[in-house]
Scaffold this active site. Structure first.
Site, mmCIF file in Angstrom:
data_model
loop_
_atom_site.group_PDB
_atom_site.id
_atom_site.type_symbol
_atom_site.label_atom_id
_atom_site.label_comp_id
_atom_site.label_asym_id
_atom_site.label_seq_id
_atom_site.Cartn_x
_atom_site.Cartn_y
_atom_site.Cartn_z
ATOM 1 N N THR A 1 27.524 30.575 45.634
ATOM 2 C CA THR A 1 27.359 30.241 46.894
ATOM 3 C C THR A 1 26.738 31.035 47.998
ATOM 4 O OG1 THR A 1 29.413 31.041 47.750
ATOM 5 C CG2 THR A 1 29.554 28.702 46.535
ATOM 6 N N LYS B 1 25.650 32.715 35.409
ATOM 7 C CA LYS B 1 26.538 32.507 36.814
ATOM 8 C C LYS B 1 26.523 30.941 36.682
ATOM 9 C CE LYS B 1 27.583 34.117 41.097
ATOM 10 N NZ LYS B 1 28.467 35.340 41.610
ATOM 11 N N GLY C 1 33.503 34.712 43.625
ATOM 12 C CA GLY C 1 34.952 34.853 44.363
ATOM 13 C C GLY C 1 35.825 35.611 43.188
HETATM 14 MG MG MG Z 1 28.494 38.964 42.556
#
Ligand code: MG
Ligand code: GDP
Length: 226
Positions: free
Chosen positions: A42, A38, A118
């Site tokens: 945030t 990853k 996102g």
């Molecule tokens: Mg996630």
């Protein structure tokens, strides 16, 4: 190099982490050593939630990752729950840090599942968007979409962008909400226009195999193990 799969979505909270875990289980079942990564998370105060969860599951199925920490899985952890551009105060993103971290994990896996943050058009700095990472990593992209009202619009917009960028991709539904209405409200359109349709949790093994069959763009360094 391992086979790289970049998991993105039509928006945040659509099910990237959930889908990544489903794929992890499917590939493990198929006999592959799976890694997770990853690049940016945030909203991190303490340990990164997604990174820690992904690592826990990956370590369970791939003991070679035993010595890895959450900070090996998440390169850039930022406290503000916002787009990286905001959370990182507009600073330029150093992609080589991601490459170094990815290479370290890849020594221990055949397939690496890379979860974005996102949606695709989340800004990272003044130049990069989240989906640019998929291209940088030479990954096959998996777009996760939802089944609520509006999913036709959201799915088609994201697919259009992937086509414009010439990024190899597949897309899948993650239908944990509005499943009943979906059958009457949105599914008829998709059935007319797309075949096959993938549904996380229903035909994940089929999706997992199709992702392996979808080749990333060829470059000199891009020699995949699978
Ligand atoms: Mg996630
Ligand atoms: P992301 O922000 O795109 O990574 O979204 P997540 O994978 O974290 O999903 C958002 C929330 O919905 C989490 O609480 C998940 O546990 C939950 N969720 C997502 N997909 C499913 C699903 O298919 N079934 C169930 N039961 N929960 C889901």
């Amino acid at each position: 190099m391992s086979k790289r799969i970049f998991i993105t979505a039509t928006n945040t909270n659509v099910g990237k982490t959930y889908t990544t875990l489903q794929l992890l289980a499917a590939y493990t079942q198929m006999g592959y050593r799976v890694g997770v990564y990853k690049p940016i998370e945030t909203g991190v105060n303490g340990l990164p939630a997604d990174g820690s969860l992904l690592l826990k599951h990956a370590q369970y199925s791939n003991p070679e990752l035993k010595g890895f920490k959450a900070s090996d899985i998440v390169t850039l952890s930022l406290p503000l729950p916002a787009a990286p551009y905001i959370a990182n105060k507009g600073k330029k993103i150093d992609l080589s840090r991601f490459d170094t971290a990815l290479n370290k994990i890849e020594k221990h896996c055949d397939i690496i599942l890379i979860e974005g943050a996102g949606g695709m058009m989340v800004p990272l700095d003044n130049e990069l968007m989240m989906i640019d990472l998929a291209r940088h990593f030479n990954a096959t992209t998996l777009l996760v979409t939802h089944c609520s009202l509006g999913c036709i619009n959201d799915t088609l917009l994201s697919i259009e962008r992937l086509k414009q960028l010439n990024i190899p991709y597949l897309w899948t539904f993650n239908c944990h909400k509005n499943r009943d209405n979906f059958t009457h409200i949105s599914l008829p359109y998709f059935k007319q226009k797309f075949d096959p349709l993938y549904f996380v949790g229903h035909n994940t093994p089929l999706l997992a195999q199709a992702l392996l069959d979808t080749l990333p763009i060829k470059t000199k360094e891009n020699e995949c193990a699978i």
